[in-house]
Write an enzyme that holds these catalytic residues in place. Structure first.
Site, short mmCIF file in Angstrom:
data_model
loop_
_atom_site.label_atom_id
_atom_site.label_comp_id
_atom_site.label_asym_id
_atom_site.label_seq_id
_atom_site.Cartn_x
_atom_site.Cartn_y
_atom_site.Cartn_z
N TYR A 36 0.85 -1.19 0.00
CA TYR A 36 0.00 0.00 0.00
C TYR A 36 0.89 1.24 0.00
O TYR A 36 1.90 1.29 0.71
CB TYR A 36 -0.89 0.02 1.25
N GLU A 83 -3.09 7.60 -4.37
CA GLU A 83 -3.07 6.32 -3.65
C GLU A 83 -2.89 5.16 -4.62
O GLU A 83 -3.52 5.12 -5.67
CB GLU A 83 -4.38 6.15 -2.88
#
Ligand code: GDP
Ligand code: MN
Length: 388
Positions: free
Chosen positions: A109, A197
């Site tokens: 992530y 992101e």
């Protein structure tokens, strides 16, 4: 402004952030064409909507042949996709992304966003990436690394190292990862993003990194200096009433709850105070329309019609502090709209400020049935009473 994954990936490519080969498709036939150009299998067929959680909702599928591409594309294209982020009503899929499948060793992530508290830019990363990152952040926050970057200095080499180290990357992947993060940071600042992101950022079996998902939010107030991305706006993904309001330079916000009071105010601060007062009086706000300072009678009238077209509302409260926007101009707009639409629900009006007497006279002489209030408390109690 939110943009689609395939658009975010176009920006990634521009900044040399590695993404799988592929492209968007606006029909099942186009999806097949993109898959043919890719030429190898598996390929991934992905729903493009402005919401995450698509994988779990059935909006991301792997295909091992052109036949499977067709099956998945047929199923996803036009479907109503329900995810954690769309709410129970879901979103219709009108665009697809078809990409080369990726050889996943591990899902990481990575995100970049402004941090208000420190007034810095924060890099967040975790080696426990993938579809359950929210749970990781909640239950095992120690697995989430945060590195704070001074926006005036920009991202420093040691900080690139800090993130790479925290992700426990195998040695050959460190260099490509650092390059990726540096480029992603440049994209973030160049486009005035409020969020970038990548979840998951994939560590491939040959120790390389690749962004298989991409989310980029751009600060709408900065769009004037990013004309090249304005075309990325997809109004089909936005609340139709909010889109309508933006045409008249008005800010309409649907609060999305069970509220029954529609609000016309000027200024976001007054909007917040008005919402609080309505709640304190025992009613629930449904939305608010911030008419700002530069409105004229015409745009007020349009805004009023937008409020009226919200099916949930049982009454409207107008709470205006006339400054740059004069009370008489507001009154003219309200009267015009009410006459054109035939107002059938209770209207409570509280006005103060510039030309308030003239404003009140216009409302009174219009013959409209309305309830006038003397202050915010009085106004919120009267509207609560009217919608109960
Ligand atoms: P999201 O659920 O909306 O965040 O959509 P993602 O793009 O993150 O896809 C969801 C999941 O699908 C990922 O976490 C992966 O596990 C899987 N996925 C996406 N692309 C690929 C791919 O190329 N190969 C494989 N094997 N899985 C993929
Ligand atoms: Mn994702």
């Amino acid at each position: 402004m939110k943009i689609h994954e395939y658009q975010a990936k176009e920006l990634f490519k521009k900044f040399s952030v590695p993404v799988p080969r592929g492209g968007p498709a606006f029909s099942v036939e186009e999806a097949l064409k993109v898959a043919e150009v890719i030429g190898t299998f598996p390929v991934v067929v992905k729903a493009q909507i402005h919401a995450g959680g698509r994988g779990k909702g059935g909006g991301v599928k792997l295909a091992h042949s052109l036949d499977e591409v067709k099956t998945h594309a047929k199923k996803i294209y036009g479907m109503n996709l329900v995810t954690k982020q769309t709410g129970p009503e879901g979103k219709q899929v009108n665009r697809l992304l078809v990409e080369q499948g990726c050889n996943i060793a591990k899902e990481l992530y990575l995100s970049i966003l402004p941090d208000r508290e420190s007034a810095k830019i924060v890099i967040m990363a975790s080696e426990a990436g993938g579809m359950d990152i929210e749970e990781v952040a909640e239950k095992t926050p120690e697995k989430l690394i945060k590195v704070y970057v001074d926006p005036l200095l920009g991202i420093q080499p040691f900080q690139l190292g800090e993130v790479a180290f925290g992700l426990n990357l195998p040695k050959p992947a460190i260099k490509p990862f650092k390059a990726l993060l540096k480029n992603l940071y440049t994209l973030f600042t160049t486009y005035d993003c409020s969020l970038v992101e990548i979840n998951p950022l994939v560590l491939t079996k040959d120790d390389d990194v690749c962004a298989i998902d991409a989310k980029v939010d751009i600060d709408s107030n900065a769009l004037y200096r990013h004309k090249d991305v304005i075309e990325y706006r997809d109004t089909e993904e936005e609340d139709p009433l909010e889109v309508e309001a933006s045409k008249f330079n008005l800010n309409y916000i649907n609060l999305g709850g069970k509220g029954t009071v529609g609000n016309m105010v000027n200024g976001a601060g007054l909007a917040m105070a008005t919402m609080d007062a309505i709640k304190a009086a025992g009613a629930e706000p449904a939305n608010f329309l911030d008419v700002g300072g530069g409105a004229n009678a015409e745009s007020i009238a349009n805004g009023f019609k937008i409020l009226l077209s919200d099916k949930n509302i049982k009454g409207i409260l107008i709470n205006i502090f006339g400054g740059i926007l004069r009370c008489d101009v507001l009154a003219q707009g309200v009267v015009q709209a009410a006459k054109e639409t035939g107002l059938k629900i209770p209207l409570v009006v509280r006005m103060e400020g510039t030309n308030v007497e003239e404003g009140k006279r216009i409302l009174k002489e219009s013959g409209l049935s309305m309830i006038t209030a003397n202050n915010l408390k009085d106004a919120s109690e009267k509207i609560a009473e009217a919608v109960s």
